[in-house]
Structure formats: C-alpha cells, structure tokens
Write an enzyme that holds these catalytic residues in place. Structure first.
Site, PDB file in Angstrom:
ATOM      1  N   GLN A  98       0.870  -1.209  -0.042  1.00  0.00           N
ATOM      2  CA  GLN A  98      -0.043   0.025   0.079  1.00  0.00           C
ATOM      3  C   GLN A  98       0.931   1.193   0.055  1.00  0.00           C
ATOM      4  O   GLN A  98       1.987   1.230   0.248  1.00  0.00           O
ATOM      5  CB  GLN A  98      -1.291   0.167   1.353  1.00  0.00           C
ATOM      6  CG  GLN A  98      -0.255   0.020   2.461  1.00  0.00           C
ATOM      7  CD  GLN A  98      -1.396  -0.202   3.719  1.00  0.00           C
ATOM      8  OE1 GLN A  98      -1.598   0.839   4.449  1.00  0.00           O
ATOM      9  NE2 GLN A  98      -1.690  -1.428   4.066  1.00  0.00           N
ATOM     10  N   HIS A 100       0.340   5.888   0.448  1.00  0.00           N
ATOM     11  CA  HIS A 100      -0.676   6.846   0.984  1.00  0.00           C
ATOM     12  C   HIS A 100      -0.290   8.088   0.293  1.00  0.00           C
ATOM     13  O   HIS A 100       0.609   8.368  -0.237  1.00  0.00           O
ATOM     14  CB  HIS A 100      -0.532   7.200   2.209  1.00  0.00           C
ATOM     15  CG  HIS A 100      -0.511   5.804   3.396  1.00  0.00           C
ATOM     16  ND1 HIS A 100      -1.793   5.008   3.484  1.00  0.00           N
ATOM     17  CD2 HIS A 100       0.414   5.156   4.038  1.00  0.00           C
ATOM     18  CE1 HIS A 100      -1.660   4.120   4.032  1.00  0.00           C
ATOM     19  NE2 HIS A 100      -0.219   4.131   4.514  1.00  0.00           N
ATOM     20  N   GLU A 135       3.372   8.157   8.166  1.00  0.00           N
ATOM     21  CA  GLU A 135       3.135   7.243   9.225  1.00  0.00           C
ATOM     22  C   GLU A 135       4.765   6.766   9.643  1.00  0.00           C
ATOM     23  O   GLU A 135       5.466   6.554   9.065  1.00  0.00           O
ATOM     24  CB  GLU A 135       2.443   5.901   9.117  1.00  0.00           C
ATOM     25  CG  GLU A 135       2.930   4.885   7.908  1.00  0.00           C
ATOM     26  CD  GLU A 135       1.935   4.009   7.650  1.00  0.00           C
ATOM     27  OE1 GLU A 135       2.374   2.750   7.416  1.00  0.00           O
ATOM     28  OE2 GLU A 135       0.757   4.216   7.504  1.00  0.00           O
ATOM     29  N   HIS A 265       4.648   0.180   0.558  1.00  0.00           N
ATOM     30  CA  HIS A 265       5.421  -0.706   1.665  1.00  0.00           C
ATOM     31  C   HIS A 265       4.298  -1.693   2.145  1.00  0.00           C
ATOM     32  O   HIS A 265       3.204  -1.538   1.584  1.00  0.00           O
ATOM     33  CB  HIS A 265       5.492   0.301   3.005  1.00  0.00           C
ATOM     34  CG  HIS A 265       4.307   0.940   3.569  1.00  0.00           C
ATOM     35  ND1 HIS A 265       3.778   2.199   2.755  1.00  0.00           N
ATOM     36  CD2 HIS A 265       3.512   0.589   4.557  1.00  0.00           C
ATOM     37  CE1 HIS A 265       2.834   2.650   3.555  1.00  0.00           C
ATOM     38  NE2 HIS A 265       2.339   1.539   4.548  1.00  0.00           N
ATOM     39  N   ARG A 284      -4.072   0.525  -2.394  1.00  0.00           N
ATOM     40  CA  ARG A 284      -3.481  -0.749  -2.427  1.00  0.00           C
ATOM     41  C   ARG A 284      -2.775  -1.358  -3.682  1.00  0.00           C
ATOM     42  O   ARG A 284      -3.268  -0.720  -4.582  1.00  0.00           O
ATOM     43  CB  ARG A 284      -4.434  -1.737  -2.041  1.00  0.00           C
ATOM     44  CG  ARG A 284      -4.888  -1.229  -0.529  1.00  0.00           C
ATOM     45  CD  ARG A 284      -5.983  -2.568   0.109  1.00  0.00           C
ATOM     46  NE  ARG A 284      -6.330  -2.147   1.405  1.00  0.00           N
ATOM     47  CZ  ARG A 284      -7.204  -1.560   1.933  1.00  0.00           C
ATOM     48  NH1 ARG A 284      -7.848  -0.726   0.951  1.00  0.00           N
ATOM     49  NH2 ARG A 284      -7.307  -1.198   2.980  1.00  0.00           N
TER      50      ARG A 284
END
Length: 431
Positions: A98, A100, A135, A265, A284
């Site tokens: 996935q 972001h 993240e 990642h 994804r």
C-alpha cells in the site's frame, strides 16, 4: 487527564499473543488481534474509563470542548479533531502492499470522488477523507517490512541471480533504464499482467528463489525468503512480483521506519508502536483481495529509489526520552523507559508541553501526578489522555521497569515556544 482503554482491531493478519500479553490477558486470544488503537478515530475511538468522570468515547470528550482539549494551535491547524492516531500493531502475516497520498493528492481525490457521488464506504472508494497519512513505526520486537523502491542496479543483480528465463524481458527493461522510470515501467507491467501470465510467472520465480536459497550463498536471502512466503500465501497476486523491487527492512526493538507519501510498503511480521496522521486514505498495490485502483495508485506512487537507511528517522535523546524526528506536522513520537528500583537517575520525568498528548504503556506501570492533583496509575496495555488545559505532570515508574510511548502534536509545541520566545523575561523578586 483520563485513563484510556484502547480498541482492539481483529484483522486476520494479527497475532493471538502479542496484544493480549501486553494487556495481561490469557494467551492465545480467541481471535487474531492486529492493532490496539489509542485515539479518536471514528472507526474506533478509545474510551475514557477512569473514575474522574463518566465513561466516554475520546471523540466525545474532544467534541465537548475542542480548544480546551486540543489547544488553539492544533485546532487552528487541523480543525476540531485529534490529528494523529496511535496504535500498537502486531503482525503475524504480511499486510497488503500500500501507499498513501500527499496532502494535495488527498484533498483533490476526496473532492473528485465526492463529485462522482461515491459513498464514503463504497468498495471502490480511494479517498475517505481529505487528509494525508504519513506514518512512523517503532519496533518493540524484531520487525520486518518491505518499504520503498530499491536501487534499480541492486534489483537487476537480484533478477540476474534468480536465472528465471520468464523474467528476462523485465530484467532487460530495468537494466536498460535503471532509474525511477524503469521501475515505473516494470511495476506497471507486472501489476497489469493477465492472470494467466501471473499464474506462470510467480511459480517460476518461486522455483528460482528456492534454487538460489538452496545454494546457500546469496546476499539476497531475506528478499528471496520473503518472495517464497508471499508466493505461498498469494500465488496469483502480482504483489509477489512487486516485492522484488522493494527494500527488505529489518528493525530491531527501538528502531524506527518513517513512511512519507507515495512510499510503497508492506509490514511483514513483528510488533511495534505505530503513529500516523488521522486518515483512512490507502491505495493498495497487491497482497490483498481488496480493491486495487491501478491508475490512481500509479498517480500517487513515488518511484524514486531509496535506501533503507534513508527511511530511518533521526533520533534525539532528551534525558530518558528517545524522540523520533519526522517532518510530519501531525505527530511526534518518543519512547521513555523509567526505573522504579531507585538504582538509576531515570526514575521520573516531567512533561510540561502544551497540546494534546497520549502516553501508551507497553511494559510495567506508571504513576502520573498532575501539579496539585491526585496521581493516576496507568498499567501495561492502557494509555493516558492529557489535554492542553491539563497542568504539568510528573511521571514515575510504578514498577521495577516501565516503558511507555508519548505522542503529541508538534505544531502545538512550536506555537508555545514562539510565544515563550517573544515574551518579556520574567523578573524574580528577592528579599
């Protein structure tokens, strides 16, 4: 300040021992437990459970007085919402590949899908909010992940070592253009191959990987073992091939991995503390039965090669506090270990920074005493919610050894530091 009970997320890839052990519950748990959420995310808000007030969802506590709980700086920057989500993550199996979006991509994509009339819970929806989702994960056990596109020259060496004739065409593509455009071309081709081609290519790659591993001499052992494991679990998934293009990252406890926008990642196994911007936006790329929007994923992905070392956040030690530095404006994470035996200096620590904070205990217990107030004891597997208008607190170990993680909003700290720097110096009266 209030004690928080987190929300357990029972995803299939989770562990039946890690989170239960941290919380002191019997193991194994009845079902896999993948994540323990401490935050105010609408999909799973933590609960305030201490005797100082009625049991409430954290989101309800914030909504009742956003400025008092979050602080003016955080509310002005991110609205009346806690901008981060803190988790304990425990993976026994691989998560999906996935990435972001950036802040601009998230905002534009959210507006575009709204204009199309897509429901927020639609299966083919990519953007469920207008926020980006950087993240950081800090390992609490040995932790493995795939993250970021590897140097293409190293990937060419890996593909050559496999000696799989079915890969020759793709090897030629990357060897002829060993840069981000070559990576984009190979990844796009693999992701869009017909299923019949995937059914032939993946087994050939697995056979080649087993042959190389059997020889006992390769610098790519970790990468090839991962390909074999993923191929066993996802035999018809192009994500197995995509894993050949990514860095294999291994973290020891205390080491971190920061994932900015566009980084492809997948976490493979291990337990860690994860903090992210409070968003649901995920594109994804494989290793999942869920929706994959190839054109949108390609628009978001950053194919710039990156070394694993570049994704490790800088660390700054402030007394007993180990601070993991990232450029994310929504969060800052640190690890604190205190000694309750009285043999060392790091038996307590004082926190006086503004803005919202969450202290999540991973081991032992801590006693948190606010200035002029009664202390609260926070046990392993619980967390403490501290608001902007709470007084300064002193945290002591309430066990021989206590380990906890501290999450805060750096913009609130920066705003307070600017005010302090511009204020006139205080005059102390003496007799």
């Amino acid at each position: 300040m209030r004690i928080l009970d987190g929300v357990v997320r029972p995803y299939a890839w989770g562990s039946r021992t890690a989170i239960a052990s941290i919380q002191g519950r019997p193991v194994p748990s009845a079902h896999p437990e993948a994540e323990l959420w401490f935050g105010s995310h609408p999909a799973g808000s933590a609960r305030c459970v201490d005797p100082s007030g009625p049991e409430q969802d954290l989101v309800e506590v914030i909504d009742a007085d956003p400025v008092a709980t979050l602080g003016a700086a955080s509310a002005a920057e991110f609205g009346n919402r806690l901008p981060f989500l803190l988790k304990i993550l425990a993976a026994e199996e691989a998560l999906s590949l996935q990435a972001h979006p950036s802040a601009d991509q998230a905002r534009e994509g959210f507006e575009r899908e709204n204009a199309r009339g897509l429901a927020l819970e639609a299966r083919d929806r990519n953007y469920r909010d207008p926020w980006h989702k950087p993240e950081l994960i800090v390992a609490t056990t040995p932790f493995d992940a795939l993250a970021g596109f590897r140097d293409p020259h190293k990937t060419v060496a890996l593909l050559r070592e496999l000696q799989v004739s079915e890969l020759d065409h793709y090897l030629g593509m990357l060897a002829g253009q060993p840069d981000s455009e070559g990576l984009r071309a190979v990844f796009t081709t693999w992701l869009t191959l017909p299923e019949a081609s995937i059914r032939q290519l993946v087994p050939a790659v697995l056979h080649g990987a087993i042959e190389v591993l059997s020889s006992g001499s390769t610098e790519f052992a970790a990468e090839l073992r991962t390909v074999c494991e993923l191929g066993e679990d996802y035999p018809n998934d192009p994500g197995v091939l995509a894993s050949l293009l990514l860095n294999h990252v291994h973290l020891e406890p205390g080491e971190g991995l920061y994932l900015p926008a566009g980084n492809l990642h997948a976490y493979l196994r291990g337990t860690g503390v994860e903090i992210m911007a409070n968003s649901d936006n995920v594109l994804r790329g494989g290793l999942t039965p869920k929706h994959i929007d190839v054109p949108e994923l390609l628009r978001v992905l950053d194919f710039t090669p990156v070394d694993a070392a570049q994704m490790a956040p800088p660390v700054r030690m402030i007394g007993a506090e180990r601070v993991y530095l990232t450029p994310a404006p929504e969060f800052r994470l640190s690890r604190i270990e205190l000694d309750g035996t009285g043999l060392h200096h790091s038996s307590s620590i004082c926190f006086d920074m503004p803005g919202p904070q969450i202290l999540a205990v991973l081991s032992g217990a801590i006693e948190v005493r606010p200035a002029g107030g009664a202390p609260l004891t926070v046990k392993s597997g619980q967390a403490l919610w501290i608001t902007d208008d709470d007084p300064d607190v002193i945290v002591r170990a309430a066990s021989a050894r206590a380990v906890f993680y501290r999450a805060l909003v750096p913009v609130a700290v920066s705003a307070a530091e600017e005010v302090s720097a511009s204020a006139p110096a205080a005059v102390t009266a003496t007799e």
